[in-house]
Design a protein around this motif. Sequence first.
Motif, short mmCIF file in Angstrom:
data_model
loop_
_atom_site.label_atom_id
_atom_site.label_comp_id
_atom_site.label_asym_id
_atom_site.label_seq_id
_atom_site.Cartn_x
_atom_site.Cartn_y
_atom_site.Cartn_z
N ARG A 138 0.84 -1.21 0.00
CA ARG A 138 0.00 0.00 0.00
C ARG A 138 0.87 1.26 0.00
NH1 ARG A 138 -4.79 1.79 4.35
NH2 ARG A 138 -4.49 4.03 4.03
N ALA A 139 1.94 1.25 0.81
CA ALA A 139 2.84 2.40 0.86
C ALA A 139 3.52 2.62 -0.49
CB ALA A 139 3.87 2.21 1.96
N LEU A 140 3.89 1.54 -1.16
CA LEU A 140 4.48 1.65 -2.49
C LEU A 140 3.48 2.26 -3.47
CD1 LEU A 140 6.28 -1.82 -2.76
CD2 LEU A 140 7.35 0.39 -2.31
N ALA A 141 2.24 1.77 -3.43
CA ALA A 141 1.21 2.27 -4.35
C ALA A 141 0.89 3.73 -4.10
CB ALA A 141 -0.05 1.41 -4.22
N GLU A 142 0.98 4.16 -2.84
CA GLU A 142 0.66 5.54 -2.49
C GLU A 142 1.87 6.47 -2.58
OE1 GLU A 142 -1.26 5.55 1.33
OE2 GLU A 142 -2.90 4.24 0.67
N GLY A 143 3.02 5.91 -2.96
CA GLY A 143 4.22 6.73 -3.09
C GLY A 143 4.84 7.12 -1.77
N VAL A 144 4.49 6.42 -0.69
CA VAL A 144 5.01 6.74 0.63
C VAL A 144 6.42 6.17 0.81
CG1 VAL A 144 4.67 6.34 3.11
CG2 VAL A 144 2.73 6.92 1.65
N ALA B 71 9.91 4.22 -1.25
CA ALA B 71 10.56 4.03 -2.54
C ALA B 71 11.87 3.27 -2.37
CB ALA B 71 10.80 5.38 -3.21
N PRO B 72 11.81 1.98 -1.97
CA PRO B 72 13.03 1.19 -1.85
C PRO B 72 13.56 0.78 -3.22
CG PRO B 72 11.11 -0.18 -1.47
CD PRO B 72 10.60 1.22 -1.64
N ASP B 73 14.77 0.24 -3.24
CA ASP B 73 15.33 -0.27 -4.49
C ASP B 73 14.71 -1.60 -4.89
OD1 ASP B 73 17.32 1.83 -4.91
OD2 ASP B 73 18.25 1.05 -3.09
N ALA B 74 14.22 -2.36 -3.92
CA ALA B 74 13.55 -3.63 -4.17
C ALA B 74 12.69 -3.96 -2.95
CB ALA B 74 14.56 -4.75 -4.43
N ALA B 75 11.69 -4.80 -3.15
CA ALA B 75 10.79 -5.15 -2.05
C ALA B 75 10.40 -6.61 -2.12
CB ALA B 75 9.54 -4.27 -2.08
N ILE B 76 10.20 -7.21 -0.94
CA ILE B 76 9.78 -8.61 -0.82
C ILE B 76 8.51 -8.65 0.02
CG2 ILE B 76 10.42 -10.91 -0.03
CD1 ILE B 76 13.22 -8.49 -0.29
N LEU C 254 -1.17 0.06 -8.74
CA LEU C 254 -0.44 -1.21 -8.72
C LEU C 254 0.21 -1.50 -10.07
CD1 LEU C 254 -2.90 -3.50 -6.69
CD2 LEU C 254 -0.80 -2.41 -5.88
N ALA C 255 -0.51 -1.23 -11.14
CA ALA C 255 0.01 -1.51 -12.48
C ALA C 255 1.17 -0.61 -12.85
CB ALA C 255 -1.11 -1.38 -13.51
N ARG C 256 1.34 0.50 -12.12
CA ARG C 256 2.40 1.45 -12.46
C ARG C 256 3.67 1.23 -11.65
NH1 ARG C 256 -2.22 5.01 -12.40
NH2 ARG C 256 -1.64 5.79 -10.31
N LEU C 257 3.64 0.31 -10.68
CA LEU C 257 4.83 0.07 -9.88
C LEU C 257 5.93 -0.54 -10.75
CD1 LEU C 257 3.33 -1.33 -6.55
CD2 LEU C 257 4.24 0.96 -7.00
N ALA C 258 7.13 0.00 -10.63
CA ALA C 258 8.22 -0.43 -11.51
C ALA C 258 9.41 -1.03 -10.78
CB ALA C 258 8.69 0.77 -12.35
N LEU C 259 9.37 -1.07 -9.46
CA LEU C 259 10.52 -1.60 -8.73
C LEU C 259 10.50 -3.12 -8.73
CD1 LEU C 259 10.08 -1.38 -4.85
CD2 LEU C 259 8.18 -1.53 -6.47
N PRO C 260 11.66 -3.77 -8.57
CA PRO C 260 11.68 -5.24 -8.49
C PRO C 260 10.93 -5.73 -7.25
CG PRO C 260 13.88 -4.35 -8.90
CD PRO C 260 13.02 -3.19 -8.55
#
Length: 324
Positions: free
Chosen positions: A142-148, A150-155, A254-260
């Motif tokens: 949710r934080a990634l989708a809301e732009g809160v 911005a890590p280099d990668a996420a699991i 969600l469709a716009r997220l570009a990080l690994p």
Amino acid sequence: MDSPTHAFDPRASVPAAFDRRAWPDGGLFDHWTAPDGWSLRRYRLGSGTRGQMLLLGGRGDVIEKYLEVMAHWAALGWAVTTFDWRGQGGSGRLTDNPLTGHIEDFGQWIADFGALAVDWRGQGDGPHVMLGHSMGGHLLLRALAEGVAAPDAAILVAPMLGLHTGALPDAIGYGLARIMCRLGQDKRMAWTQQEGSERLDRLRQKRLTHSPERYADELWWREYNRGIALGPPSWRWVEQAFESTRSLAASPALARLALPLLILAADADQLVSTPAIRRIATRLSTAQMHVYGPEAAHEILRECDAVRLDALSRIDSFLDRSAP
């Protein structure tokens, strides 16, 4: 979408003699203060020569449950930071009953996470990666989708992208939670849990992990420090869980997220909805996904070694490729 299998690197493993009931040498405990003055219990372990990792636990989780995996990544050079969410673990309570897991709005956790992540990014150089389990996985996505964040990668490990409600339709569960909140029961436990019941402990263990030893570790820590113990969620938490997962599932971001992204899940999970995880994974263009079979329950990182070490291998290989 399934990520390839990688042989586990024994150099990265935590020794078999690792004491899961003791704090590792070299860790740093402190309290981070949120913008509104609320204090969150925080723990850091590792040198940071490999990079910085922020680990987000699930509902009811505490720092102590993740010492083993933190030691694994610290041995690889990661500086691993984790914390107890507001209202659970050692980060205070939001109701008069210390065993009730309550939050008025999941947005409060997003705000805490966003502010803490800013502080975390300033702690060291190298790749900055985030890992979220269960509710922590939901809040991370949710934080990634809301732009809160911005890590280099996420699991995302068994992320709560939908609730496992069994035969009960989501609409009924959500409707019941809303009714109970309107009746003034919002801070009451959504169900009761008998403390110290061996039968219920066995049932709970099977829902969480096939490792009785690691489950026993959790119970040991709860007895060692009763202040971190938490029971069932409040009706408001249940309502918020339905609302937040529904909102995230409908988000075009969600469709716009570009990080690994790497997602690990389990078909036998009885706490979160694996079909919901699969549906959202198909909309994440950069996501790799692996789903375990009956060998894994909800707590993949605290499973028996056959699953746990495989999961660590997949995560480490993903990070070597995505955040070198």
